[in-house]
Design an enzyme around this catalytic site. Structure first.
Site, PDB file in Angstrom:
ATOM      1  N   GLY A   8       0.929  -1.184   0.084  1.00 42.85           N
ATOM      2  CA  GLY A   8      -0.004   0.028   0.068  1.00 42.85           C
ATOM      3  C   GLY A   8       0.838   1.091  -0.050  1.00 42.85           C
ATOM      4  NE  ARG A  18       1.387  -4.863  -7.079  1.00 38.14           N
ATOM      5  CZ  ARG A  18       1.076  -3.464  -7.310  1.00 38.14           C
ATOM      6  NH1 ARG A  18       0.425  -2.886  -6.484  1.00 38.14           N
ATOM      7  NH2 ARG A  18       1.491  -2.839  -8.348  1.00 38.14           N
ATOM      8  CG  LEU A  48      -3.318  -5.242   6.736  1.00 40.29           C
ATOM      9  CD1 LEU A  48      -3.771  -6.289   7.516  1.00 40.29           C
ATOM     10  CD2 LEU A  48      -2.999  -5.747   5.094  1.00 40.29           C
ATOM     11  CE1 TYR A  81     -11.011   4.411   5.703  1.00 41.03           C
ATOM     12  CE2 TYR A  81     -10.752   6.347   7.220  1.00 41.03           C
ATOM     13  CZ  TYR A  81     -10.208   5.371   6.190  1.00 41.03           C
ATOM     14  OH  TYR A  81      -8.637   5.564   5.905  1.00 41.03           O
ATOM     15  CE  LYS A 123      -8.359   2.723   8.334  1.00 39.36           C
ATOM     16  NZ  LYS A 123      -7.361   1.869   8.103  1.00 39.36           N
ATOM     17  CG  LEU A 172      -2.673   8.933   3.881  1.00 35.44           C
ATOM     18  CD1 LEU A 172      -2.612   7.504   3.571  1.00 35.44           C
ATOM     19  CD2 LEU A 172      -1.518   9.299   4.893  1.00 35.44           C
ATOM     20  NE  ARG A 229     -11.114   6.114  -7.791  1.00 28.99           N
ATOM     21  CZ  ARG A 229     -12.144   5.670  -7.037  1.00 28.99           C
ATOM     22  NH1 ARG A 229     -12.992   5.110  -7.469  1.00 28.99           N
ATOM     23  NH2 ARG A 229     -12.098   6.062  -5.806  1.00 28.99           N
TER      24      ARG A 229
END
Length: 256
Positions: free
Chosen positions: A42, A67, A106, A157, A161, A184, A192
């Protein structure tokens, strides 16, 4: 479906002499330690990997990822990659054994997945990994959360958290460090068009009031890694750092 390889290089990384000094002191004080990274592909996680590798403070840095990573930089022989299944907690415990420091980055970008998928990653996977780390005797658990995280929030959200933070703080780690960045700042190839467009005014405003509205992912990573080098005054210890805290620590360190 085969995932594309993420290339990580040490170009454009600034850590400073105080970071290097702290890393060397940590290595002398606590030799032979290993670190693990969750979410290392990430935006924050890849920066954490960079800072861990350039520090040379750990004997081994294990990145648990779905990945593959192609790392080109200093101390490449210390980087280990392992596949991960966050729903297999028994396997996680076995894989995490032998690591003293954990960096959890994560997270699922808001707006790119449904609420069920988001909660599974940002709460369930985070909590599962933390429990496995505790069972594996990890000493210091550092997590990148979010500004506004609150288990009682009306926003899904922030609530997810906050719930994850609350559960981790009650697991009994000797030390837990929570980092709560706001927006961030990063140059993501995955961003996008709308996200990139929104970032232009944010970057401008951030120059006027640094560290208030947003923070570079590299600064968050610097704060997480450099914080791990510090010897806590006492344990158990739970500490939290907001956007302005991380920015201030980074700026002050460059002045010394």
């Amino acid at each position: 479906m085969e995932r594309s390889v993420l290339k990580i290089a040490l170009d454009n990384i600034f850590h400073g002499s105080n970071f290097t000094k702290a890393a060397n002191e940590f290595k002398e004080r606590a030799p032979g330690r290993n670190a693990l990274v969750l979410g290392g592909t990430g935006e924050v996680g890849r920066e954490v990997v960079k800072h861990l590798m350039v520090s040379d403070a750990f004997d081994k840095v294990t990145v648990f990822t779905r990945r593959p990573i192609e790392y080109t930089g200093a101390h490449a022989e210390k980087l280990v990659q392992k596949p991960v299944d966050f729903e297999n907690t028994e396997q996680l415990e076995r894989d995490f054994a032998g690591h003293s420091y954990a960096f959890c980055c994560l997270g699922t970008p808001r707006g790119r997945s449904g609420i069920d998928t988001y909660y599974k990653v940002d709460h369930n996977y985070v909590v599962n990994a933390a429990r496995a780390c505790k069972a594996a005797d990890v000493e210091h658990y550092s997590i990148c959360s979010s500004a506004g995280a609150d288990k009682n929030s009306m926003f899904s959200y922030m609530k997810a958290k906050g719930q994850a933070e609350d559960e981790i703080q009650n697991m009994g780690f000797p030390r837990v460090s929570i980092f709560r960045p706001a927006m961030l700042l990063c140059d993501s190839d995955d961003a996008r068009l709308l996200e990139k467009t929104v970032m232009y005014p944010v970057r401008f405003l951030n120059k006027l009031v640094p560290g208030v509205l947003a923070i570079p992912t590299s600064t968050v990573a610097w704060a997480m890694v450099s914080n791990a080098f510090a010897a806590p005054a006492k344990t158990p210890l739970t500490e939290a750092f907001g956007n302005t805290d991380m920015h201030k620590i980074f700026v002050e360190a460059q002045k010394k």
